[in-house]
Write a protein that holds these residues in place. Structure first.
Motif, PDB file in Angstrom:
ATOM      1  N   LEU A  54       0.826  -1.201   0.000  1.00 27.33           N
ATOM      2  CA  LEU A  54       0.000   0.000   0.000  1.00 27.33           C
ATOM      3  C   LEU A  54       0.862   1.252   0.000  1.00 27.33           C
ATOM      4  O   LEU A  54       0.543   2.230  -0.689  1.00 27.33           O
ATOM      5  N   ASN A  55       1.958   1.247   0.734  1.00 25.83           N
ATOM      6  CA  ASN A  55       2.857   2.401   0.747  1.00 25.83           C
ATOM      7  C   ASN A  55       3.405   2.697  -0.648  1.00 25.83           C
ATOM      8  O   ASN A  55       3.503   3.856  -1.061  1.00 25.83           O
ATOM      9  N   ALA A  56       3.773   1.638  -1.357  1.00 27.96           N
ATOM     10  CA  ALA A  56       4.279   1.821  -2.720  1.00 27.96           C
ATOM     11  C   ALA A  56       3.190   2.374  -3.630  1.00 27.96           C
ATOM     12  O   ALA A  56       3.453   3.235  -4.490  1.00 27.96           O
ATOM     13  N   GLN A  57       1.981   1.903  -3.450  1.00 32.41           N
ATOM     14  CA  GLN A  57       0.859   2.389  -4.259  1.00 32.41           C
ATOM     15  C   GLN A  57       0.539   3.847  -3.943  1.00 32.41           C
ATOM     16  O   GLN A  57       0.200   4.627  -4.846  1.00 32.41           O
ATOM     17  N   ILE A  58       0.650   4.216  -2.682  1.00 29.29           N
ATOM     18  CA  ILE A  58       0.412   5.615  -2.302  1.00 29.29           C
ATOM     19  C   ILE A  58       1.439   6.520  -2.966  1.00 29.29           C
ATOM     20  O   ILE A  58       1.107   7.609  -3.465  1.00 29.29           O
ATOM     21  N   ALA A  59       2.687   6.094  -2.988  1.00 27.40           N
ATOM     22  CA  ALA A  59       3.740   6.892  -3.627  1.00 27.40           C
ATOM     23  C   ALA A  59       3.454   7.068  -5.115  1.00 27.40           C
ATOM     24  O   ALA A  59       3.632   8.162  -5.679  1.00 27.40           O
ATOM     25  N   GLU A  60       3.003   5.990  -5.770  1.00 28.94           N
ATOM     26  CA  GLU A  60       2.649   6.069  -7.189  1.00 28.94           C
ATOM     27  C   GLU A  60       1.467   7.013  -7.400  1.00 28.94           C
ATOM     28  O   GLU A  60       1.464   7.816  -8.345  1.00 28.94           O
ATOM     29  N   GLU A 109       0.612   9.536  -5.525  1.00 24.16           N
ATOM     30  CA  GLU A 109       1.038  10.921  -5.305  1.00 24.16           C
ATOM     31  C   GLU A 109       1.720  11.489  -6.550  1.00 24.16           C
ATOM     32  O   GLU A 109       1.556  12.685  -6.853  1.00 24.16           O
ATOM     33  N   GLU A 110       2.473  10.674  -7.264  1.00 23.30           N
ATOM     34  CA  GLU A 110       3.091  11.136  -8.501  1.00 23.30           C
ATOM     35  C   GLU A 110       2.023  11.479  -9.541  1.00 23.30           C
ATOM     36  O   GLU A 110       2.139  12.472 -10.267  1.00 23.30           O
ATOM     37  N   MET A 111       0.987  10.649  -9.621  1.00 18.44           N
ATOM     38  CA  MET A 111      -0.111  10.913 -10.561  1.00 18.44           C
ATOM     39  C   MET A 111      -0.829  12.210 -10.196  1.00 18.44           C
ATOM     40  O   MET A 111      -1.191  13.001 -11.078  1.00 18.44           O
ATOM     41  N   ILE A 112      -1.036  12.422  -8.913  1.00 19.55           N
ATOM     42  CA  ILE A 112      -1.733  13.628  -8.455  1.00 19.55           C
ATOM     43  C   ILE A 112      -0.895  14.872  -8.751  1.00 19.55           C
ATOM     44  O   ILE A 112      -1.421  15.908  -9.175  1.00 19.55           O
ATOM     45  N   THR A 113       0.404  14.764  -8.542  1.00 17.82           N
ATOM     46  CA  THR A 113       1.296  15.888  -8.858  1.00 17.82           C
ATOM     47  C   THR A 113       1.219  16.240 -10.339  1.00 17.82           C
ATOM     48  O   THR A 113       1.164  17.422 -10.709  1.00 17.82           O
ATOM     49  N   LYS A 114       1.211  15.223 -11.178  1.00 16.47           N
ATOM     50  CA  LYS A 114       1.103  15.454 -12.622  1.00 16.47           C
ATOM     51  C   LYS A 114      -0.223  16.136 -12.951  1.00 16.47           C
ATOM     52  O   LYS A 114      -0.278  17.055 -13.783  1.00 16.47           O
ATOM     53  N   PHE A 115      -1.303  15.679 -12.349  1.00 16.56           N
ATOM     54  CA  PHE A 115      -2.607  16.305 -12.575  1.00 16.56           C
ATOM     55  C   PHE A 115      -2.567  17.791 -12.211  1.00 16.56           C
ATOM     56  O   PHE A 115      -3.035  18.640 -12.975  1.00 16.56           O
TER      57      PHE A 115
END
Length: 223
Positions: free
Chosen positions: A135-141, A143-149
């Motif tokens: 889950l931690n790894a998925q959260i990090a991924e 967050e990257e998507m959200i930053t791009k948005f």
């Protein structure tokens, strides 16, 4: 299972993730609508100053010229006349579009940020288990998507803002080039939102379901 923990997982699983439908400029550049939301701040030690209207207009022209040099779209004489004739009327509609895009930017960012906060609380409870690590790894991924948005919607907002503030009658070529880039930018924003929705539904939620099931089994095993 801790009741609050169970409720937290349930709340995240039930959270809706809607597609973003950002209104686009019309296909005819002469009738294009855009958003005018640029804010420019220059903060000094204790005094906050705002740029003058002339400075703002100069900044808009500089960005419009830069885009025109990048795109270099061909504008026919007839199309140039259409833009010059109608673009001011199109710019009059910008305020309503500005409000919609600003609202989407604010609401979606809040939804995404709140989601990450809740997911991190779940991961803290899950600890160093395999599912917690996953889950931690998925959260990090995520967050990257959200930053791009956030970056893409900010770019889209600036593009349409510059269209609204530009002297479209004097430089219809720059107006058309900005419109072309704004359409591409809008597609990026929509793709970002779709990617986040898919990732949450197809990757993160199954992990949360597994964590919830395991916690339930652990609780039943101790009873």
């Amino acid at each position: 299972m801790n009741v609050k923990y169970k409720l937290l997982i349930g709340a995240v699983l039930a959270a809706p993730f809607l597609m973003i439908n950002v209104t686009s400029a019309q296909q005819n550049p002469a009738r294009a609508t855009a958003q005018n939301t640029e804010t420019t701040e220059s903060t000094q030690t204790t005094t906050e100053t705002q740029p003058t209207a002339a400075e703002q207009q100069a900044a808009v022209k500089q960005r419009m010229d830069k885009r025109k040099n990048e795109v270099k779209a061909t504008v026919s004489a007839a199309e140039k006349q259409r833009i010059q004739k109608n673009c001011k009327n199109a710019q009059g509609k910008l305020s309503s579009l500005r409000g919609r895009i600003t609202g989407i930017e604010t609401s979606r960012s809040q939804v995404y940020d709140n989601l990450v906060t809740r997911l991190k609380k779940v991961s803290e409870k899950a600890g160093t288990t395999a599912e917690g690590t996953e889950l931690n790894a998925q959260i990090a991924e995520l967050e990257e998507m959200i930053t791009k948005f956030k970056l893409d919607i900010a770019e889209y907002k600036l593009l349409v803002s510059d269209m609204a503030d530009s002297n479209c009658e004097q430089d219809p070529e720059a107006f058309k080039d900005a419109l072309t880039l704004a359409r591409e930018s809008r597609k990026k924003v929509q793709a970002d939102a779709a990617e986040i929705k898919q990732y949450v539904n197809e990757t993160i939620k199954p992990t949360l379901t597994t964590i919830k099931q395991q916690k339930t089994e652990e609780q039943e095993g101790t009873e």
